[in-house]
Write an enzyme that holds these catalytic residues in place. Structure first.
Site, PDB file in Angstrom:
ATOM      1  N   HIS A 188       0.848  -1.193   0.000  1.00 17.65           N
ATOM      2  CA  HIS A 188       0.000   0.000   0.000  1.00 17.65           C
ATOM      3  C   HIS A 188       0.889   1.250   0.000  1.00 17.65           C
ATOM      4  CE1 HIS A 188      -2.531   3.173   1.657  1.00 17.65           C
ATOM      5  NE2 HIS A 188      -3.558   2.494   1.201  1.00 17.65           N
ATOM      6  N   ASP A 314     -11.208   1.881  -0.911  1.00 13.15           N
ATOM      7  CA  ASP A 314     -10.230   2.803  -0.316  1.00 13.15           C
ATOM      8  C   ASP A 314     -10.867   3.667   0.773  1.00 13.15           C
ATOM      9  OD1 ASP A 314      -7.695   3.725   0.127  1.00 13.15           O
ATOM     10  OD2 ASP A 314      -7.484   4.795  -1.770  1.00 13.15           O
TER      11      ASP A 314
HETATM   12 CA    CA Z   1      -5.693   3.235   0.646  1.00 12.59          CA
END
Ligand code: CA
Length: 362
Positions: A188, A314
């Site tokens: 990430h 997200d």
């Molecule tokens: Ca993210």
């Protein structure tokens, strides 16, 4: 064509599994606030968390509240967007701004909290383990505890580890453990390290707008060209934001990498068994976090294969129910939509959703 309703439970023909959903313990956010006050703080960290923790604007205030919630607000937001299941991970930069002892403690706390939420709502949440990467033996022990005792489904790495990258041999024990435990690493983004960030920072390009993707894409490329996937051929890596731009570069990466290898231009790089794009199609999966853009999603499916592209929201940085509608409307058959939203995630993260509402043909 009628719009698909944003309902949960599989009545649309598939479960929507969101695969890059962020969590932050309140205690870690307090430690971040302390870190922001220290002299010579990392400029990327100051830019990112200085904004999210100190801005009075509406969006950052909502993000920091939602980040710490693993209960009613998050579940209500998932319901409203038609998201059945979220894979939770410690938000960026996670442990990767702390000294090794504090990183280990924060990882343990985050893992306990995420596991608790998964136990409370097994149909709604799965989670990834955090570790303190710089102390590799303790990272391996915590990953093993996270997977075997807490039931976590992978490892989150918030990209660079205070300027270091997973292709360095000091991190090999962690990669070896992930491969042996059969869990993926979710690579990430975070802000670029000090050596990389200056020209981005002065133009406001250091964060999610651009810098995240450049730095994280480079991290994955480093792992490929430095031979990580020859050493650990079974390692699975998941990256968000549709592969941090690498799918678009594949042709040129293959061409230039092959030329470099023929000329033995970089002595430090091993000769690889496969091409860059072959590793991308063997060891890497991408998610659509923050990239609800139909032509880009279809392109990634074409160049990586439909088994390698899956849905992510997200949350809470990106919480836009219309983005779910956009992806429901991808020009795909129902079985292909189910693969995109549900099956790929179940396979990559080895999820066990039995007991959850069955999808259409279940
Ligand atoms: Ca993210």
């Amino acid at each position: 064509m009628a719009e698909t309703p944003l309902t949960t439970g599989g009545e649309v023909g598939y479960l929507r599994i969101a695969t890059e959903e962020a969590y932050a313990p309140i205690e870690m956010l307090d430690l971040y606030r302390e870190l922001l006050d220290e002299p010579d703080v990392d400029p990327g960290f100051a830019s990112l968390m200085g904004f999210y923790l100190r801005s009075d604007a509406e969006r950052p205030a909502a993000v920091r509240r939602k980040l710490a919630d693993l209960g009613e607000e998050r579940l209500a937001d998932m319901d409203a967007a038609g998201v059945d299941h979220a894979i939770l991970a410690l938000t960026a930069p996670g442990t990767q701004v702390f000294d090794p002892a504090r990183a280990r403690d924060v990882a343990r706390l985050a893992n306990e909290r995420i596991a608790e939420a998964c136990r409370a709502h097994p149909d709604r949440f799965s989670g990834l383990a955090a570790v303190g990467f710089e102390d590799a033996p303790s990272a391996v022990a915590e990953l093993e505890r996270g997977v075997k005792e807490l039931g976590l489904k992978g490892l989150v790495c918030n990209s660079h580890i205070r300027g270091h990258y997973l292709d360095e041999e000091r991190f090999y024990p962690i990669l070896e453990a992930a491969e042996a435990l059969d869990v993926p690493i979710y690579l990430h983004p975070q802000t670029p390290p000090r050596d990389m960030i200056r020209p981005m920072l002065e133009a406001g390009l250091d964060g999610a707008i651009f810098g995240f993707g450049v730095e994280t894409g480079m991290h994955l490329l480093r792992m490929i060209v430095r031979g990580v996937f020859d050493r650990f051929p079974g390692l699975r890596v998941v990256v968000g934001h549709l592969g941090e731009a690498l799918p678009f570069w594949l042709y040129r990466l293959d061409y230039m990498h092959a030329a470099q290898q023929r000329a033995a231009r970089y002595q430090g790089n091993p000769r690889l068994e496969l091409t860059v794009s072959e590793y991308m199609r063997r060891n890497v999966w991408v998610t659509t976090s923050g990239m609800a853009w139909v032509p880009a999603i279809m392109f990634c499916r074409e160049v990586l294969g439909p088994d390698r592209v899956m849905y992510a929201m997200d949350y809470p940085y990106e919480y836009v129910p219309d983005e779910v509608r956009a992806q429901d409307a991808l020009p795909l058959s129902l079985p292909e939509l189910r693969r995109f939203y549900e099956t790929n995630a179940i396979e990559v993260f080895r999820l066990d959703l039995t007991g959850t509402a069955e999808a259409a043909d279940g």
